[in-house]
Structures are given as structure tokens and as C-alpha cells.
Scaffold this motif. Structure first.
Motif, short mmCIF file in Angstrom:
data_model
loop_
_atom_site.label_atom_id
_atom_site.label_comp_id
_atom_site.label_asym_id
_atom_site.label_seq_id
_atom_site.Cartn_x
_atom_site.Cartn_y
_atom_site.Cartn_z
N ALA A 97 88.22 16.02 99.59
CA ALA A 97 87.37 14.81 99.72
C ALA A 97 86.71 14.49 98.39
N ALA A 98 86.24 15.54 97.68
CA ALA A 98 85.54 15.31 96.41
C ALA A 98 86.50 14.78 95.34
N ALA A 99 87.78 15.22 95.44
CA ALA A 99 88.74 14.79 94.43
C ALA A 99 89.44 13.49 94.81
N GLY A 100 89.20 13.02 96.03
CA GLY A 100 89.86 11.79 96.48
C GLY A 100 91.33 12.00 96.77
N ILE A 101 91.71 13.25 97.07
CA ILE A 101 93.12 13.51 97.40
C ILE A 101 93.33 13.20 98.89
N SER A 102 94.40 12.48 99.17
CA SER A 102 94.62 12.10 100.57
C SER A 102 96.06 12.41 100.93
N ASN A 103 96.31 13.69 101.18
CA ASN A 103 97.70 14.09 101.43
C ASN A 103 97.96 14.50 102.87
N ASP A 104 97.00 14.22 103.75
CA ASP A 104 97.28 14.36 105.19
C ASP A 104 96.41 13.35 105.92
N LEU A 105 96.50 13.35 107.24
CA LEU A 105 95.79 12.30 108.00
C LEU A 105 94.27 12.42 107.80
N ALA A 106 93.74 13.67 107.87
CA ALA A 106 92.28 13.86 107.79
C ALA A 106 91.75 13.37 106.45
N LYS A 135 79.95 22.35 92.96
CA LYS A 135 80.08 21.11 92.18
C LYS A 135 80.62 19.99 93.09
N ASN A 136 81.62 20.34 93.92
CA ASN A 136 82.20 19.35 94.85
C ASN A 136 81.13 18.84 95.81
N ILE A 137 80.32 19.77 96.31
CA ILE A 137 79.29 19.39 97.29
C ILE A 137 78.25 18.49 96.63
N LYS A 138 77.86 18.84 95.42
CA LYS A 138 76.87 18.01 94.72
C LYS A 138 77.42 16.59 94.54
N PHE A 139 78.68 16.53 94.13
CA PHE A 139 79.29 15.21 93.92
C PHE A 139 79.29 14.41 95.23
N LEU A 140 79.67 15.08 96.32
CA LEU A 140 79.74 14.37 97.61
C LEU A 140 78.34 13.94 98.06
N LYS A 141 77.36 14.84 97.89
CA LYS A 141 75.99 14.48 98.29
C LYS A 141 75.49 13.30 97.48
N ASP A 142 75.79 13.32 96.18
CA ASP A 142 75.35 12.21 95.32
C ASP A 142 75.99 10.89 95.75
N ASN A 143 77.10 11.00 96.49
CA ASN A 143 77.80 9.79 96.93
C ASN A 143 77.63 9.56 98.43
N ASN A 144 76.48 10.00 98.93
CA ASN A 144 76.06 9.70 100.31
C ASN A 144 76.85 10.37 101.42
N PHE A 145 77.56 11.45 101.10
CA PHE A 145 78.14 12.25 102.17
C PHE A 145 77.03 13.19 102.66
N ASN A 146 77.05 13.51 103.95
CA ASN A 146 75.99 14.34 104.53
C ASN A 146 76.49 15.75 104.81
N PHE A 147 75.62 16.71 104.58
CA PHE A 147 75.98 18.10 104.86
C PHE A 147 75.01 18.70 105.87
N ILE A 148 75.56 19.36 106.88
CA ILE A 148 74.74 20.05 107.88
C ILE A 148 75.03 21.54 107.69
N GLY A 149 74.05 22.29 107.26
CA GLY A 149 74.25 23.71 106.99
C GLY A 149 74.99 23.93 105.69
N PRO A 150 75.63 25.09 105.49
CA PRO A 150 75.85 26.14 106.49
C PRO A 150 74.62 27.04 106.66
N ASP A 151 74.69 27.89 107.71
CA ASP A 151 73.65 28.89 107.92
C ASP A 151 74.03 30.17 107.18
N SER A 152 73.04 31.04 107.14
CA SER A 152 73.27 32.34 106.52
C SER A 152 73.41 33.39 107.62
#
Ligand code: C5P
Length: 395
Positions: A97-106, A135-152
């Protein structure tokens, strides 16, 4: 509360995929429609058959399905749902998702989506902590993707640390509140706490209100993303910093502040506003003097609930008051409803339960123009949540 919602759930390859079956059940139980994309990795952990049986929907797996793609399946899937939830979200799908690769349906749906996207990550602690994942998560968060968790905690791989998928109720609560936030941007006014009517610089007339019930109501609306203004009398409760709170002392201050607020969709007047104020409070401390006892002359305070209920141009859609009574609870509350012209009254009999003032529980009768609904005893937090649900159903 979450009914009529539609969620597209992407199950990617991770051991927590088995929990997603239970998540589908929770969503369905709450009247949420769930369509599922099962990735190649996800398929290794749960079967399409189980997913189809639980979701009662076709399961989508193939980007190049002739049938689905003639209908532009990858575009349609995101357009006809309110949001996309990736649970579990593997390091791999996050990286795609962070790299914008779209090689399957999801991953194609994620790239083509115009809807809010939520990731509930689940992976080994080292994979989570890996600077590439971070780094991927930071990029996604900066672009309005939401993260729930993870837990420890203990991980399926036998190691311990961050990487457990958040528990299902947390995921459910998070996504349903965010949807509601998108769906209803309500402007909520809550009054709470007592007022202090000044006698002199050190003395006042007050009352036993703790402010707890009103504050819980403000918190419950805030949690849903509503725009809350809390006008609060002096009290000891701590208020979350991000709730817009206007502190006042006297009823007249409260009235003055509320007159400035134009846009209110729902007003909830839970404050115990003093009915009277003291005429000409002294600027200096009144000295004790047996011969010359101070005389307090009282004047009626403005009734804030009545004022809000009778606003001409900008009356809120719903005005809710409280009535604490020691006798004839329902009769007095009904009279209050009609005299003040508000829509609902939450009445409580403080003679039966003196703990209501300052305590953590409340026993409410919800009085509307044509109905009386007697609630059982709940915590003030639960009363607030019940009230918020009622408001959302009725607004
Ligand atoms: O008349 P009474 O004070 O019992 O009414 C209670 C309701 O009216 C509560 O909702 C309270 O917040 C509101 N009220 C008000 N302004 C006043 C007195 C009461 O908003 N001056």
C-alpha cells in the motif's frame, strides 16, 4: 448505532486471520454489511467457505476474474462500501500500500479507493519494529490512512512485543466511531457542574452537583467525533484536554457564554444552575459581626435551558434538560418539559438515591412529549452512551 453501514474487509496473510472470522460475526450482529477480499496469504489461514458462510456474501479473491471485472469489481468494491478495513494487515500488504503496488485484488482496491482505509496490523515484533515497516506506516499515516493497534503481548511466533492484532471490540469501536464521525458532524453544547453565586470574594452559594454526568455526556459525544462545547461550572473532575471547555463560575457567566454560541445542533443542559444570584455582592470580605448580620437579597437568574429552547432563528434541533426532583418526579419533569419548551427531560429522583449527586451511578426516566421511559440504574458513563445513541437515532 452502526446500522446501514457497509464495510469492505480485506483479510491478508497472518495468523490473526482466524480472528477476522469472529470480527465478521460481530459486524454482522451489529447490522453491518461485510464484503470480504481474501488475499492469497489470507487464504492459507482461513477458507473462503467459512468467510462466505459468516458474511453471507460472495468472497472476492481474484483481480482478473472475468465476471467481476466486467463490472469493474475492483472499483465497485471500494465505491459501494463506507470504508475499508484491512485486518489482519501483514507487513507485506502495508508495504504494498505504501509503495502503491497493485498486483492483486486487495492492493488494487486499496490504490483505487476513495474511502477511509484502516489497517489493523498483525506481525512478528521484529517485522513491526523494522525501520522499513515503520517508514511505510509513517508514510501511510501522513497520507490519512488509519492504524488501529497493534497491541503488545505474546505473539503467535512465540516471541513477545508489539505486533498482536488489536482486540476485536477495539477494532469495532474504532471503525464505527469514525464512520459516525464522517456521517454526522454534530455541534453539541453540554452544560455541566454547579454554579457558584458570589456573596463576597471568598464566599458563595453553590450546590452539590459534581458535573460528572454532563462531563460523561460531553466525552461520549467527543468520542464520536462530534464538535463538543462544554460550558462547565466549578468542579473537581478532570476534563480531556481536547474537549473544548469554557469554564464559568456564575449562572450569568454561563448565560453570557452560551449566548455567543450560534450553531448548536443538540443542547444538553446537565448543569445545576442556581435559580438565584445575590444582588450587589461585596467586593471585600464581609466581616463577622453579631449585631449586623448580612442580608442577602436574591434575584432570579436567567433560565438557560428555557432560553436555548426558545431561540427564534437558531434553536437547536434537539434540546435536552435534566430534572433532579425529590417528589412527584414524573409530574414535575413533565411540567418542566412544557414550561421550558425543551424536547426531552432526563429526570432523576434524588430522594430515593442521594448518591446521584457526586456518585458514579444514575437512575433516569427519559421524558419526551408523548412518552416516559424508565431506565435501570447505570453508571453515568453508560447513561451518557445510552443518551448519545438515542440522540443519534432521533436527530
Ligand atoms: O428548573 P430546574 O432548575 O429544576 O430545571 C432543571 C433544568 O434546567 C436543568 O436541565 C438545568 O440545567 C436547567 N437550568 C438552566 N438554567 C437555570 C436553571 C436550570 O439551564 N437557570
Amino acid at each position: 448505532m452502526a446500522k446501514n453501514l457497509k464495510i469492505l474487509l480485506i483479510i491478508s496473510g497472518g495468523i490473526a486471520a482466524y480472528k477476522s472470522l469472529e470480527l465478521i460475526r460481530i459486524l454482522k450482529k451489529n447490522n453491518i454489511k461485510v464484503q470480504v477480499i481474501l488475499t492469497k496469504g489470507g487464504e492459507k489461514f482461513v477458507t473462503a467457505l467459512s468467510v462466505a458462510a459468516l458474511s453471507e456474501e460472495k468472497v472476492y479473491q481474484d483481480l482478473f476474474s472475468l465476471k467481476d471485472e466486467t463490472e469493474m469489481g475492483h472499483i465497485r468494491l471500494s465505491r459501494e462500501n463506507d470504508l475499508i478495513l484491512v485486518a489482519p494487515a501483514s507487513a507485506n500488504i502495508i508495504a504494498h500500500a505504501a509503495a502503491g503496488i497493485s498486483n492483486d485484488l486487495a492492493t488494487t482496491v486499496l490504490l483505487a479507493s476513495n474511502k477511509p482505509i484502516f489497517f489493523a496490523p498483525s506481525m512478528n515484533v521484529e517485522m513491526w519494529n523494522n525501520p522499513i515497516t515503520q517508514k511505510n506506516i509513517k508514510f501511510l499515516k501522513d497520507n490519512n490512512f488509519n492504524f488501529i493497534g497493534p497491541d503488545s503481548g505474546d505473539l503467535a511466533c512465540g516471541e513477545t512485543g508489539d505486533g498482536r492484532m488489536s482486540d476485536l471490540n477495539t477494532i469495532y469501536e474504532y471503525i464505527t466511531s469514525t464512520i459516525i464521525k464522517k456521517k454526522i458532524k454534530l455541534n453539541i453544547l453540554v452544560t455541566a457542574g454547579p454554579t457558584y453565586e458570589v456573596i463576597d470574594p471568598v464566599r458563595y452559594i453553590g450546590n452539590k452537583s459534581s458535573g460528572k454526568q454532563g462531563i460523561e455526556i460531553a466525552k461520549a459525544f467527543h468520542k464520536l467525533g462530534a464538535n463538543v462545547k462544554l460550558v462547565l461550572g466549578p468542579c473537581r473532575e478532570s476534563i480531556p484536554k481536547d474537549i473544548n471547555t469554557i469554564n464559568i463560575e456564575t449562572a450569568k457567566d454561563m448565560y453570557k457564554e452560551i449566548k455567543k454560541i450560534n450553531k448548536i445542533d443538540v443542547a444538553i443542559c446537565a448543569a445545576a444552575v442556581s435559580d438565584w444570584s445575590i444582588d450587589n455582592p461585596s467586593n471585600v470580605k464581609i466581616k463577622k459581626n453579631n449585631k449586623n448580620k448580612p442580608k442577602l437579597n436574591l434575584s432570579l437568574n436567567p433560565d438557560i435551558l428555557e432560553y436555548i429552547s426558545n431561540r427564534k432563528n437558531n434553536r437547536p434541533k434537539l434540546v435536552i434538560g435534566f430534572a433532579a426532583e425529590t417528589d412527584n418526579l414524573i409530574k414535575n419533569a413533565k411540567e418542566k418539559l412544557s414550561k421550558k419548551n425543551c424536547d426531552w427531560i432526563l429526570a432523576n429522583d434524588i430522594s430515593k438515591n442521594p448518591e446521584i449527586f457526586g456518585g458514579n451511578n444514575n437512575t433516569i426516566s427519559l421524558i419526551t412529549k408523548n412518552n416516559v421511559d424508565n431506565w435501570s440504574t447505570y453508571s453515568k458513563k453508560e447513561v451518557a452512551e445510552k443518551l448519545v445513541n438515542k440522540v443519534i437515532e432521533n436527530i
